[in-house]
Motif scaffolding. Structure first.
Motif, PDB file in Angstrom:
ATOM      1  N   GLN A  58       0.832  -1.197   0.000  1.00  0.00           N
ATOM      2  CA  GLN A  58       0.000   0.000   0.000  1.00  0.00           C
ATOM      3  C   GLN A  58       0.871   1.254   0.000  1.00  0.00           C
ATOM      4  O   GLN A  58       0.623   2.187  -0.753  1.00  0.00           O
ATOM      5  CB  GLN A  58      -0.880  -0.008   1.248  1.00  0.00           C
ATOM      6  CG  GLN A  58      -2.263   0.529   0.994  1.00  0.00           C
ATOM      7  CD  GLN A  58      -3.099   0.483   2.249  1.00  0.00           C
ATOM      8  OE1 GLN A  58      -2.608   0.242   3.344  1.00  0.00           O
ATOM      9  NE2 GLN A  58      -4.387   0.727   2.087  1.00  0.00           N
ATOM     10  N   LYS A  59       1.935   1.234   0.810  1.00  0.00           N
ATOM     11  CA  LYS A  59       2.829   2.397   0.889  1.00  0.00           C
ATOM     12  C   LYS A  59       3.553   2.614  -0.421  1.00  0.00           C
ATOM     13  O   LYS A  59       3.550   3.709  -0.974  1.00  0.00           O
ATOM     14  CB  LYS A  59       3.862   2.177   2.002  1.00  0.00           C
ATOM     15  CG  LYS A  59       3.423   2.728   3.334  1.00  0.00           C
ATOM     16  CD  LYS A  59       4.572   2.642   4.316  1.00  0.00           C
ATOM     17  CE  LYS A  59       4.036   2.690   5.728  1.00  0.00           C
ATOM     18  NZ  LYS A  59       5.059   2.315   6.707  1.00  0.00           N
ATOM     19  N   SER A  90       1.719   5.794  -7.230  1.00  0.00           N
ATOM     20  CA  SER A  90       0.523   6.403  -7.801  1.00  0.00           C
ATOM     21  C   SER A  90       0.648   7.919  -7.775  1.00  0.00           C
ATOM     22  O   SER A  90       0.278   8.601  -8.732  1.00  0.00           O
ATOM     23  CB  SER A  90      -0.723   5.997  -7.012  1.00  0.00           C
ATOM     24  OG  SER A  90      -0.908   4.625  -7.069  1.00  0.00           O
ATOM     25  N   LYS A  91       1.195   8.436  -6.675  1.00  0.00           N
ATOM     26  CA  LYS A  91       1.365   9.874  -6.549  1.00  0.00           C
ATOM     27  C   LYS A  91       2.150  10.411  -7.736  1.00  0.00           C
ATOM     28  O   LYS A  91       1.757  11.372  -8.375  1.00  0.00           O
ATOM     29  CB  LYS A  91       2.087  10.183  -5.232  1.00  0.00           C
ATOM     30  CG  LYS A  91       1.435  11.311  -4.442  1.00  0.00           C
ATOM     31  CD  LYS A  91       2.124  11.526  -3.126  1.00  0.00           C
ATOM     32  CE  LYS A  91       1.690  10.516  -2.088  1.00  0.00           C
ATOM     33  NZ  LYS A  91       2.515  10.513  -0.885  1.00  0.00           N
ATOM     34  N   SER A  92       3.266   9.741  -8.066  1.00  0.00           N
ATOM     35  CA  SER A  92       4.093  10.232  -9.165  1.00  0.00           C
ATOM     36  C   SER A  92       3.357  10.100 -10.492  1.00  0.00           C
ATOM     37  O   SER A  92       3.597  10.865 -11.418  1.00  0.00           O
ATOM     38  CB  SER A  92       5.405   9.460  -9.221  1.00  0.00           C
ATOM     39  OG  SER A  92       5.231   8.284  -9.958  1.00  0.00           O
ATOM     40  N   LYS A 139      -1.407  15.472 -13.333  1.00  0.00           N
ATOM     41  CA  LYS A 139      -2.797  15.896 -13.215  1.00  0.00           C
ATOM     42  C   LYS A 139      -2.949  16.976 -12.151  1.00  0.00           C
ATOM     43  O   LYS A 139      -3.637  17.980 -12.342  1.00  0.00           O
ATOM     44  CB  LYS A 139      -3.654  14.688 -12.825  1.00  0.00           C
ATOM     45  CG  LYS A 139      -4.753  14.391 -13.839  1.00  0.00           C
ATOM     46  CD  LYS A 139      -5.535  13.188 -13.418  1.00  0.00           C
ATOM     47  CE  LYS A 139      -5.896  12.326 -14.611  1.00  0.00           C
ATOM     48  NZ  LYS A 139      -6.461  11.040 -14.249  1.00  0.00           N
ATOM     49  N   THR A 140      -2.277  16.750 -11.012  1.00  0.00           N
ATOM     50  CA  THR A 140      -2.386  17.692  -9.902  1.00  0.00           C
ATOM     51  C   THR A 140      -1.852  19.055 -10.308  1.00  0.00           C
ATOM     52  O   THR A 140      -2.521  20.083 -10.130  1.00  0.00           O
ATOM     53  CB  THR A 140      -1.585  17.160  -8.695  1.00  0.00           C
ATOM     54  OG1 THR A 140      -1.543  15.755  -8.746  1.00  0.00           O
ATOM     55  CG2 THR A 140      -2.188  17.634  -7.394  1.00  0.00           C
ATOM     56  N   THR A 141      -0.621  19.063 -10.879  1.00  0.00           N
ATOM     57  CA  THR A 141      -0.051  20.349 -11.286  1.00  0.00           C
ATOM     58  C   THR A 141      -0.966  21.032 -12.296  1.00  0.00           C
ATOM     59  O   THR A 141      -1.159  22.249 -12.253  1.00  0.00           O
ATOM     60  CB  THR A 141       1.364  20.170 -11.909  1.00  0.00           C
ATOM     61  OG1 THR A 141       1.427  18.890 -12.513  1.00  0.00           O
ATOM     62  CG2 THR A 141       2.446  20.319 -10.857  1.00  0.00           C
ATOM     63  N   LEU A 142      -1.536  20.234 -13.180  1.00  0.00           N
ATOM     64  CA  LEU A 142      -2.462  20.777 -14.168  1.00  0.00           C
ATOM     65  C   LEU A 142      -3.596  21.539 -13.497  1.00  0.00           C
ATOM     66  O   LEU A 142      -3.875  22.699 -13.840  1.00  0.00           O
ATOM     67  CB  LEU A 142      -3.039  19.623 -14.988  1.00  0.00           C
ATOM     68  CG  LEU A 142      -3.887  20.006 -16.201  1.00  0.00           C
ATOM     69  CD1 LEU A 142      -3.003  20.439 -17.342  1.00  0.00           C
ATOM     70  CD2 LEU A 142      -4.752  18.834 -16.643  1.00  0.00           C
ATOM     71  N   ARG A 143      -4.209  20.878 -12.518  1.00  0.00           N
ATOM     72  CA  ARG A 143      -5.329  21.505 -11.836  1.00  0.00           C
ATOM     73  C   ARG A 143      -4.916  22.785 -11.126  1.00  0.00           C
ATOM     74  O   ARG A 143      -5.577  23.810 -11.228  1.00  0.00           O
ATOM     75  CB  ARG A 143      -5.916  20.519 -10.815  1.00  0.00           C
ATOM     76  CG  ARG A 143      -7.066  19.709 -11.406  1.00  0.00           C
ATOM     77  CD  ARG A 143      -7.606  18.721 -10.412  1.00  0.00           C
ATOM     78  NE  ARG A 143      -7.726  17.417 -11.061  1.00  0.00           N
ATOM     79  CZ  ARG A 143      -7.630  16.252 -10.438  1.00  0.00           C
ATOM     80  NH1 ARG A 143      -7.402  16.214  -9.138  1.00  0.00           N
ATOM     81  NH2 ARG A 143      -7.752  15.125 -11.098  1.00  0.00           N
ATOM     82  N   VAL A 201      11.984   2.811 -14.085  1.00  0.00           N
ATOM     83  CA  VAL A 201      12.782   3.759 -13.305  1.00  0.00           C
ATOM     84  C   VAL A 201      12.297   3.765 -11.852  1.00  0.00           C
ATOM     85  O   VAL A 201      13.099   3.719 -10.915  1.00  0.00           O
ATOM     86  CB  VAL A 201      12.725   5.164 -13.943  1.00  0.00           C
ATOM     87  CG1 VAL A 201      13.346   6.197 -13.024  1.00  0.00           C
ATOM     88  CG2 VAL A 201      13.435   5.154 -15.282  1.00  0.00           C
ATOM     89  N   HIS A 202      10.969   3.777 -11.665  1.00  0.00           N
ATOM     90  CA  HIS A 202      10.424   3.744 -10.308  1.00  0.00           C
ATOM     91  C   HIS A 202      10.793   2.461  -9.584  1.00  0.00           C
ATOM     92  O   HIS A 202      11.136   2.472  -8.400  1.00  0.00           O
ATOM     93  CB  HIS A 202       8.899   3.869 -10.337  1.00  0.00           C
ATOM     94  CG  HIS A 202       8.460   5.265 -10.179  1.00  0.00           C
ATOM     95  ND1 HIS A 202       8.356   5.879  -8.958  1.00  0.00           N
ATOM     96  CD2 HIS A 202       8.156   6.195 -11.103  1.00  0.00           C
ATOM     97  CE1 HIS A 202       7.980   7.114  -9.135  1.00  0.00           C
ATOM     98  NE2 HIS A 202       7.840   7.342 -10.427  1.00  0.00           N
TER      99      HIS A 202
END
Ligand SMILES: [K+]
Ligand SMILES: [K+]
Lengths: 437, 437, 437, 437
Positions: free
Chosen positions: C123-124, C130-132, C137-141, C317-318
């Motif tokens: 989960q961690k 998932s965040k990356s 999307k987040t920066t877009l918003r 890479v991740h």
């Protein structure tokens, strides 16, 4: 009971209609309520029969003394028409319960096939495997019920064939295996240059024929003596084993016994030939030498006598037998890939003119067979390798394809070995824990 | 209750006969109804005893304060005679519950063996592993309960042996490991040609013997100094450690300490020999040189001091210990295959005439040992490779067989390492999450 | 209630004593009956508090609106003192429920650790991953909430940095990547002999110094033009990106942007040096050439711009970042094995006399480093291989050890990649199925 | 009901408040009690609607005839807001039930994604796969519904295309495959030096042109005859198959049929060219020879006709199709690593002076491509290997990186094959067990 307006709009039924006839079935302490109509739909099943009877004379509740976990799946089948099996219950239990409820196992949905059939499959494979593991025990028991000469025969046979049966049997088996090792070691070091001398032997083959001088290999005396001692022991052992074998047919069908017999032949053939005149004439002939050579090599397979002492080897042999189909698959895939890549490399590396035909390693397609196998197994001796740009591409594809081929097929093959190994260990584990077995 | 006509025909019993005596057992909130007769059948179990008592003075319902999941399997066992264990419950719980219900674990069906015993097995292996991980903590606690010289000794011992105990201990351990690295680095670069000169040394061994001129390797001075410094440090460290070791016997039984002592010997032996006349006479003798050489090499094993700092190495060492049986299996399989393939390649590649014996790479069977190992591990140096068609076939089989052998046995071997690694990580994880532990 | 005689003999308690105080807890529709005393034993837990209150003023039944599956394990913990978690429920649910019941997660038994913590761990890791994935999307918003110059800047930045945002952005990204490919292709084929000529250039470095004639590499004109065009494009792109980057600090911290800047340097350095006199003097100096060479090589890392378009590369890479610890472990194990085997092979293959020191491949330990790595990865170039019997044994052990080392550690390393890959695919799958997300 | 003091302090709610409105839902025999308010929170779901209606006119209990296992997860979702799916129930059932309860699948927590979507994904992949497996059956059934010429055509087509349909069809298929093998064998051994002679053929190309003497390859007669016979058979077979193909378009779209046609061309082209004068002029031209050569090679792909008989090959082809994305990924990763390592090795192994450029194997970057692929697949021919210390480091990294790359990506790729294989075996298993299917 409760029908909200939108339920009626989208047409999906809400909870159970209070007017429809319901039936209450209690399995393993859990009550299930289901519509009579959905039971009657699946004809031939036990609950369908129950529902029909219920219509004639109803009862409040029906109790079944069965597994509640599988019954959830059964209920789900009646409700939805799809048969999915629970993943936390052993497939064997699922099969038993489905049989009880008279539901055909073939109705299981494809997504649950592997889970269900892997258990059934596992059970079958393991029962074959277990049978062979306890075969000794069974024969032991059968033997103890006999008497007279049979009893003596069997008692001696157990000493000869079941190392774990008694101290004497173990001592005999270890002695026998030491002779096997000595024989094999002698065979191996016999080929070292310091172990033999090459002498020119002149001999005359038959009257009226001219003398021939042939270089002959003379092994060191101690190796010859070792050979004589081992052969004597193995001959004696074989005779005793034949004598006391309870089932002669089975004895000669056993591959290990056939190996033992064939491995004895070369020395006797040589002695017979040495004693008769014909040998000197035949000895030099390729066919005779070849045959003796092959027979001599057979003794190396005596190493499989280790199976008697080492269970892991037995497991391996069983796993190979059980995975025969998968091993064939790997072989066929390798052969197809070999054919394709040796043709391609032949094309890619071919000389521009047919007269330059010997300038390349890959002048024939069959020579590419060896290269492609060596490349696909990633051994890569480096005796042959492409040298043209197109050849590099084919070579790279061949290597990657080999890696893929192994990666794809090997997990399928290795399953059986892991299954047998963990099973055999589990058995030891459980037997040790619960000595009452 | 309900007996449909066809039920009577095929003889399979429907739901529970209303006239037969039933018993209601409630476990974990779920009521189970079962025939008294099927309980009484399995003698020796807790429920059999209960059923017998029930016959004498019955009660409405029996409550048991046990795990309801495992009880489903127990009920299923009473009903069907087959003991299958649930797959979603930890094997340790299953074992506990079976013990409570007095059902023999050996009755578990073969299809459920692996699932059940893998848990039991895992629990055992991990408890051994965990014990070794917390051994330090335990000794620490025991030490703190002592006093006087013992207390001083233990306090210093903790500095010397438990890097994680205090800052000073960590500093000491790091210093020590830096010396280890320096010593190993010196040892490695000492062999570079630019690091030494070869001089002819003339010496006389004993009176009345003639002078010998022997080429002798003289290392650069800084390497000699490094050797002296490291040896001094390790000697001092060893003396201190011996002095403060709370348990001298255990100290000398520890393989790492034995390595430390042996690794110190070569310099001292050399100094002693240099000081006495005998050295010049002995120095040139192969046996002495050999012994010093081997002792010098031992220092490389000091790298395992890294275990103190790097947990993954500790896990690896434990995994290798725990997988000893499986590693032996891999080795034995490799040896058997090596024996077979080197014999086969010897046969396939042998010259037509014995006089041509040196024309092939494979003139002896033992030389084929190296080839078959190199081929089966898919290293394939290319120093030896078959050149005849039959040799190609043997070579291809050897390569494929090697790939298969690894594929079959390695998953079995690698299990323990993955188990230990994920377990150690889980432990860290859980300890971090719940610092109360 | 029922105490059979043998129960009393062996001392194990039967079913619940009717006189002891019981408490009924109903969770998720299932009633559990348990002794008050066993609840009170585990202080600090929610049910302990409940039991204490129950003693003061009892009630018939307590309802809890919680997960019934986990509660079975909780009940089992109260009964037996061992906390095992169910295997069919997601670890995150188990954690939530244990928190609710105020039971410390550290009490879980070791056999259930891996199952429990693998979920928590997963989960961690996945939440970081998932965040990356949704960062864009987040920066877009966030950007859309700005205005004025900021808005213009962000709008253009989105074209420059988010290929999936619009058709224009995609066109720009593809153009940019084509230039990257052209630049790399040019760089690769520049090294082909047909692509350059070597001319002798005579030059004078500074007044009063003598003329030097130096062979200089002159590339074909079209490659020089390609270099100029690509460099111009990348310079322009970089300037525009710097100008419109919303966060300059973050921009220069991004490793890809640093690579872009460094990859531009060599051409400009060369132009500057060509224009000034100092170049002719410096050009021939090794240090300058070396620096320019390294800078030229940096451009190859521009290939990682592919990450923008190809999600699998991003996952890789991740996965490498997340498996850093495991990769280090593999490296350290390889280094230790390398050290051991190069020392052993040095010993095994050393010449008998020190004067014969150049007769072997393994005359120094560091040269054995290369051999042992090549052998352990099973590459086996065949440039070095042992030739003595002892060397064969060391070589065989090295090969087998390499195979084992890889087999043991790789499954541990490859876990993360498989986890990320299936997770990313699942996400696509679920997003596609349920477009409402 | 019960609120202990500490409950009120830490603010976590205890069991359900007696004053809040509760609703009782019974699913699959298990009663669940839940707050009306928590149902109403999740708008759009079936239970939200139920709760709204319940407020208007309440009832004692609501019965739903659904799967009780999934309902536990649904209840948990209403209580906690997190949707975790049970791991012991098939994902397809979960999907069906979630659809029924009108809960969006996208709400599933990330930790349960893989478990859920792997089932959905598996179901889709397998349904595609199963479809292709039973395609034959379907076409068979469709065919049987036709009449007249169509019926004759279909009856013959079934003989030609479905070996398992009848004895005649099997005989035809086996004959055909024997011809394929004969043709391929002929093609392979044709390249052996003993199978052909090279003769100088003098010919004149067109009037007024000078005579040319060209060495020409003349195969042994029996190979030429074999070629004629096979080509005749394949031509006849193709004509018959074209004639009786029920769907001509589909016939020519089938890649196997295209291969069959192309493989026939070379002989006919050669015959046509031999008959016309132009051939002698063209024959020597590289382009013509090249084309004929490529066409000749195509016949090797006829080996894939084996698919008709050997199901494992069919599975492999399907697995490769289904894993296309993953295979591309492996290829792209290999290409990127190849690019990086060939640049690095070029840098590491470059000569000090450009004039020394031919002293190394790695004088160009493209030549490093081959080396890096050979190293990363661990084939390691040994035709190229680094020789400088820096080159050793790059080589070691390249080998380790290759091993890692394969280890990371291959499990992802091999999944599909194992899935298909076990599925196909399960199908056989279940079909055999339950012949009623
Ligand atoms: K090699
Ligand atoms: K290799």
């Amino acid at each position: 009971m409760a029908d909200s307006p939108e339920e009626e709009i989208d047409g999906t039924p809400g909870d159970i209609d209070p007017d429809e006839e319901k039936i209450v079935i209690s399995v393993g302490g859990i009550r299930h309520e289901i519509l009579v109509s959905s039971l009657i739909e699946r004809t031939g099943t036990r609950l369908c029969n129950l529902a029909k009877k219920h219509v004639r004379g109803r009862k409040e509740e029906y109790f079944f003394n069965r597994h509640p976990g599988v019954f959830s799946s059964v209920m789900d089948y009646y409700r939805s028409g799809e048969l999915h099996v629970p993943l936390d219950i052993c497939g064997a239990v699922v099969k038993r319960e489905l049989d009880y409820w008279r539901i055909d196992g073939a109705l299981i949905e494809p997504c649950c096939w592997t889970n269900y059939s892997s258990y059934i499959n596992k059970q079958k494979t393991l029962s074959d495997f277990s049978k062979s593991m306890i075969e000794e025990k069974t024969t032991l028991r059968e033997m103890q019920n006999s008497s007279g000469w049979k009893k003596v025969q069997l008692r001696i046979w157990m000493v000869l064939d079941l190392p774990s049966h008694s101290r004497l049997a173990m001592a005999f088996a270890v002695t026998s295996f030491i002779f096997v090792l000595a024989s094999i070691t002698g065979f191996c070091i016999e080929t070292l240059p310091i172990m033999f001398t090459v002498e020119n032997v002149t001999r005359q083959c038959g009257p009226g024929q001219r003398n021939e001088t042939v270089p002959t290999v003379i092994s060191l005396p101690f190796l010859t003596y070792l050979d004589y001692i081992c052969t004597s022991f193995f001959t004696a052992e074989l005779l005793v084993r034949v004598l006391f074998a309870p089932n002669k047919l089975k004895f000669f069908q056993n591959i290990m016994n056939v190996i033992d017999i064939l491995a004895l032949l070369p020395l006797y053939v040589q002695i017979i030939l040495d004693l008769t005149d014909t040998y000197n004439c035949l000895k030099n002939r390729r066919a005779v030498l070849e045959t003796i050579f092959i027979l001599r090599i057979i003794r190396i397979f005596r190493i499989f006598h280790l199976m008697k002492h080492y269970k892991a080897l037995k497991i391996m042999v069983h796993a190979i037998k059980a995975s025969f189909q998968e091993l064939m698959m790997l072989m066929i895939f390798l052969l197809i890939a070999m054919l394709l890549f040796s043709t391609l490399i032949f094309y890619a590396e071919r000389p521009i003119e047919y007269s330059m035909i010997t300038s390349s390693h890959f002048e024939t397609i069959p020579s590419g067979f060896w290269w492609s196998i060596v490349t696909m197994t990633t051994v890569g001796y480096g005796d042959m390798y492409p040298k043209t740009p197109l050849g590099y591409v084919v070579g790279a594809l061949c290597a990657v394809c080999g890696v893929m081929l192994e990666a794809l097929t090997i997990p399928v093959v290795s399953n059986n070995f892991a299954l047998f190994y963990t099973h055999a260990r589990s058995r030891e584990q459980i037997t040790k824990e619960c000595p009452s077995e």
